[in-house]
Scaffold this motif. Structure first.
Motif, PDB file in Angstrom:
ATOM      1  N   GLY A 312       0.958  -1.072  -0.378  1.00 19.84           N
ATOM      2  CA  GLY A 312       0.040   0.510  -0.070  1.00 19.84           C
ATOM      3  C   GLY A 312       0.756   1.292  -0.120  1.00 19.84           C
ATOM      4  O   GLY A 312       0.480   2.672  -1.133  1.00 19.84           O
ATOM      5  N   ILE A 313       1.668   1.597   0.662  1.00 20.15           N
ATOM      6  CA  ILE A 313       3.027   2.632   0.890  1.00 20.15           C
ATOM      7  C   ILE A 313       3.264   2.420  -0.453  1.00 20.15           C
ATOM      8  O   ILE A 313       3.871   3.911  -1.009  1.00 20.15           O
ATOM      9  CB  ILE A 313       4.295   2.510   2.077  1.00 20.15           C
ATOM     10  CG1 ILE A 313       3.721   2.013   3.579  1.00 20.15           C
ATOM     11  CG2 ILE A 313       5.285   3.473   1.423  1.00 20.15           C
ATOM     12  CD1 ILE A 313       4.085   2.435   4.120  1.00 20.15           C
ATOM     13  N   TYR A 314       4.079   1.656  -0.835  1.00 19.62           N
ATOM     14  CA  TYR A 314       4.593   1.931  -2.144  1.00 19.62           C
ATOM     15  C   TYR A 314       3.557   1.790  -3.701  1.00 19.62           C
ATOM     16  O   TYR A 314       4.011   2.035  -4.915  1.00 19.62           O
ATOM     17  CB  TYR A 314       5.538   0.765  -2.874  1.00 19.62           C
ATOM     18  CG  TYR A 314       7.075   0.674  -1.297  1.00 19.62           C
ATOM     19  CD1 TYR A 314       7.721   1.887  -2.236  1.00 19.62           C
ATOM     20  CD2 TYR A 314       7.261   0.965  -0.426  1.00 19.62           C
ATOM     21  CE1 TYR A 314       9.212   2.749  -1.109  1.00 19.62           C
ATOM     22  CE2 TYR A 314       8.888   0.875   0.068  1.00 19.62           C
ATOM     23  CZ  TYR A 314       9.308   1.533  -0.402  1.00 19.62           C
ATOM     24  OH  TYR A 314       9.656   2.133   0.615  1.00 19.62           O
ATOM     25  N   GLY A 315       2.582   1.935  -3.268  1.00 20.60           N
ATOM     26  CA  GLY A 315       1.729   1.953  -4.394  1.00 20.60           C
ATOM     27  C   GLY A 315       0.793   3.138  -4.106  1.00 20.60           C
ATOM     28  O   GLY A 315       0.315   3.125  -5.069  1.00 20.60           O
ATOM     29  N   MET A 316       1.190   4.111  -3.371  1.00 20.10           N
ATOM     30  CA  MET A 316       1.012   5.929  -3.977  1.00 20.10           C
ATOM     31  C   MET A 316       2.065   6.380  -4.643  1.00 20.10           C
ATOM     32  O   MET A 316       3.075   6.064  -4.412  1.00 20.10           O
ATOM     33  CB  MET A 316       0.828   6.140  -2.052  1.00 20.10           C
ATOM     34  CG  MET A 316       0.247   5.442  -1.838  1.00 20.10           C
ATOM     35  SD  MET A 316      -0.058   6.787   0.301  1.00 20.10           S
ATOM     36  CE  MET A 316       1.546   6.104   0.872  1.00 20.10           C
ATOM     37  N   ASN A 317       1.058   6.952  -5.895  1.00 23.47           N
ATOM     38  CA  ASN A 317       2.428   7.973  -7.018  1.00 23.47           C
ATOM     39  C   ASN A 317       2.624   8.729  -6.267  1.00 23.47           C
ATOM     40  O   ASN A 317       1.928  10.149  -7.420  1.00 23.47           O
ATOM     41  CB  ASN A 317       1.524   7.133  -8.000  1.00 23.47           C
ATOM     42  CG  ASN A 317       0.962   6.100  -8.521  1.00 23.47           C
ATOM     43  OD1 ASN A 317       2.170   5.314  -8.375  1.00 23.47           O
ATOM     44  ND2 ASN A 317      -0.351   5.475  -9.026  1.00 23.47           N
ATOM     45  N   PHE A 318       3.359   9.203  -5.314  1.00 24.01           N
ATOM     46  CA  PHE A 318       4.015  10.871  -5.360  1.00 24.01           C
ATOM     47  C   PHE A 318       4.982  11.189  -5.809  1.00 24.01           C
ATOM     48  O   PHE A 318       5.889   9.715  -5.876  1.00 24.01           O
ATOM     49  CB  PHE A 318       3.623  10.580  -3.483  1.00 24.01           C
ATOM     50  CG  PHE A 318       2.841  11.119  -2.554  1.00 24.01           C
ATOM     51  CD1 PHE A 318       1.431  11.366  -3.608  1.00 24.01           C
ATOM     52  CD2 PHE A 318       2.322  10.015  -1.708  1.00 24.01           C
ATOM     53  CE1 PHE A 318       0.083  11.988  -2.597  1.00 24.01           C
ATOM     54  CE2 PHE A 318       0.950  10.245  -1.277  1.00 24.01           C
ATOM     55  CZ  PHE A 318      -0.031  10.970  -1.141  1.00 24.01           C
ATOM     56  N   GLU A 319       5.453  11.733  -6.475  1.00 24.47           N
ATOM     57  CA  GLU A 319       6.365  11.935  -7.079  1.00 24.47           C
ATOM     58  C   GLU A 319       7.332  12.628  -6.304  1.00 24.47           C
ATOM     59  O   GLU A 319       8.922  11.857  -7.099  1.00 24.47           O
ATOM     60  CB  GLU A 319       6.256  13.179  -8.265  1.00 24.47           C
ATOM     61  CG  GLU A 319       5.538  13.289  -9.378  1.00 24.47           C
ATOM     62  CD  GLU A 319       4.901  13.675 -10.122  1.00 24.47           C
ATOM     63  OE1 GLU A 319       6.315  15.397 -10.602  1.00 24.47           O
ATOM     64  OE2 GLU A 319       4.713  14.035 -11.153  1.00 24.47           O
ATOM     65  N   SER A 320       7.951  12.914  -5.280  1.00 25.93           N
ATOM     66  CA  SER A 320       8.433  12.827  -4.563  1.00 25.93           C
ATOM     67  C   SER A 320       8.471  11.986  -3.580  1.00 25.93           C
ATOM     68  O   SER A 320       9.769  12.061  -2.324  1.00 25.93           O
ATOM     69  CB  SER A 320       7.959  14.060  -3.662  1.00 25.93           C
ATOM     70  OG  SER A 320       6.974  14.042  -2.971  1.00 25.93           O
TER      71      SER A 320
END
Length: 354
Positions: A312-320
Motif C-alpha cells: 500500500g505504501i509503495y502503491g502511492m504515486n507521489f512524485e517525491s
C-alpha cells in the motif's frame, strides 16, 4: 400414524370394553391356525372358522390357537364369547398402541407386548403387537400379521422326543416369550454393530451424513426402549404369579428369562448413552475442524497484513517519494516482503502456533 403413541380418537367417548381396532390393518382377512399336541399325537392346520377351535377347551392335549389379523372386531368379539374372555381384555387386544402388560384372572393370564423387527437395510425398527391368553388347557395368541419369531418353537413341537411335547401350555408360553426376548437382543445387536462403526467414523472423518445417521439411531433406540423396558416388569410379575395355570416347574425358566430381558434392557441403555456421546463427539470434532480452518485463515491473513501494508505504501504515486524511481526498488521491496513473511512463519513455528 405415530410410532410412539397411536391415534386413539376412535375411542373418544366410548364406554370401556368397546371393540375398536386401533392401528394399521396389515392383512385382508384374519387367519386362524391350531397346533394341538401331546407326546403321541400332533395336529397342525389352518382352520376355516372359529367353530373348529371350540374343542380345544376340553381336550387333554396342549393346544395353541394363533390368530393373525386384529382388525376384525366381530371375530375378536366371537373369540371372547367362545372362550369367556373379558371385554377389557378384548379391547386391549385390538389396541396396537397398548403398553406391554400382564394381568391375572381366575382362570387365565393375559399378556400383551411387542415383537420387534428390522427393515431390509437394518436401520429402522418396526413392531408388531403380540397378545397371549394362557389357560391350563390352551394358549391363544393374537398377532397383527403373518410372520413372527416363533418358527423355532414350531420346529421343536415337530420333534416327538422333545421336551415341548410333554410340557403344558405354560411352558409353551415361556418358549414364545423366550423367542421374543432373544429377538430383542438380535435387533439391538444389529443396530449396535452399526453404532460402533459410526463411532470410529466420527473420530476419523465427521461428515454431515454421520450426524443424520446418529439422529436416526437415537430415534430407533428410543423406540426399542419403549418396547423392551416394560417387558422386564411383565416377566418379573409373571414369575411371581400365584396362578394355577403356571406350574412350579416352569418358574425357573421364567426367572432365567428375566435375566435375558435385563440384558436386553441394559444393552439399550448402553447404546443410548453411546449415541449421546457420539452426538457430543461429532460436535466436538466439527468444532475442532472449524478451529483448524480458522487457525489457518488467521495465520494466512496475519502474514498478509504487513505485506499489504508495504504494498500500500509503495502503491502511492507521489512524485517525491523516496526510492520511487530507484532502479532496483521493485526487487528490494519483494525481498523485504518475502523476509517479513518468512520471519513471521518462523516466529509462529517457534511459538508452536503452526
Amino acid at each position: 400414524m405415530a410410532r410412539f403413541l397411536k391415534n386413539i380418537d376412535k375411542k373418544a367417548g366410548l364406554p370401556p370394553g368397546s371393540l375398536i381396532f386401533i392401528g394399521q390393518q396389515r392383512m385382508d382377512e384374519p387367519r386362524l391356525r391350531i397346533i394341538d399336541f401331546n407326546p403321541q399325537t400332533l395336529r397342525k392346520e389352518f382352520i376355516p372358522s372359529l367353530e373348529a377351535a371350540g374343542p380345544i377347551k376340553t381336550t387333554a392335549t396342549t393346544s395353541w390357537l394363533n390368530i393373525d389379523g386384529l382388525h376384525d372386531s366381530d371375530l375378536i368379539k366371537r373369540i371372547g364369547e367362545e372362550f369367556d374372555l373379558p371385554a377389557l381384555m378384548l379391547e386391549d387386544i385390538q389396541d396396537t398402541g397398548q403398553r406391554p402388560k400382564v394381568e391375572e384372572y381366575p382362570d387365565h393370564v393375559f399378556i400383551t407386548m411387542k415383537m420387534l423387527f428390522l427393515n431390509e437395510d437394518q436401520s429402522e425398527v418396526w413392531s408388531e403387537q403380540l397378545s397371549a391368553v394362557l389357560t391350563e388347557n390352551y394358549l391363544i395368541t393374537f398377532q397383527e400379521r403373518p410372520g413372527d419369531v416363533f418358527e423355532p418353537v414350531r420346529n421343536r413341537i415337530d420333534n416327538p422326543n422333545g421336551k415341548m411335547r410333554v410340557r403344558g401350555c405354560d411352558y409353551l408360553l415361556y418358549t414364545l416369550l423366550d423367542c421374543v426376548v432373544e429377538n430383542y437382543l438380535k435387533v439391538i445387536e444389529k443396530m449396535g454393530e452399526r453404532i460402533e462403526e459410526i463411532e470410529d467414523e466420527v473420530l476419523e472423518n465427521p461428515e454431515p451424513d454421520l450426524l443424520e445417521e446418529i439422529n436416526l439411531y437415537r430415534r430407533e433406540i428410543a423406540y426399542v426402549r419403549k418396547a423392551v423396558r416394560p417387558v422386564r416388569e411383565i416377566l418379573s410379575k409373571l414369575k411371581n404369579l400365584d396362578s394355577e395355570v403356571i406350574v412350579h416347574e416352569t418358574m425357573p425358566y421364567l426367572r432365567d428369562l428375566v435375566s435375558l430381558e435385563e440384558q436386553a434392557v441394559d444393552s439399550t441403555e448402553i447404546y443410548k448413552e453411546m449415541l449421546a456421546d457420539l452426538f457430543s463427539t461429532y460436535n466436538m470434532a466439527i468444532g475442532s475442524k472449524l478451529n483448524d480452518i480458522m487457525k489457518f485463515l488467521t495465520i494466512f491473513a496475519t502474514i498478509f497484513i504487513p505485506l499489504t501494508f508495504l504494498a500500500g505504501i509503495y502503491g502511492m504515486n507521489f512524485e517525491s517519494m523516496p526510492e520511487l524511481h530507484y532502479k532496483y526498488g521493485y526487487y528490494i521491496l519483494l525481498g523485504a516482503m518475502s523476509a517479513v513473511a518468512v520471519g513471521m512463519l518462523l516466529y509462529f513455528k517457534k511459538r508452536k502456533w503452526i
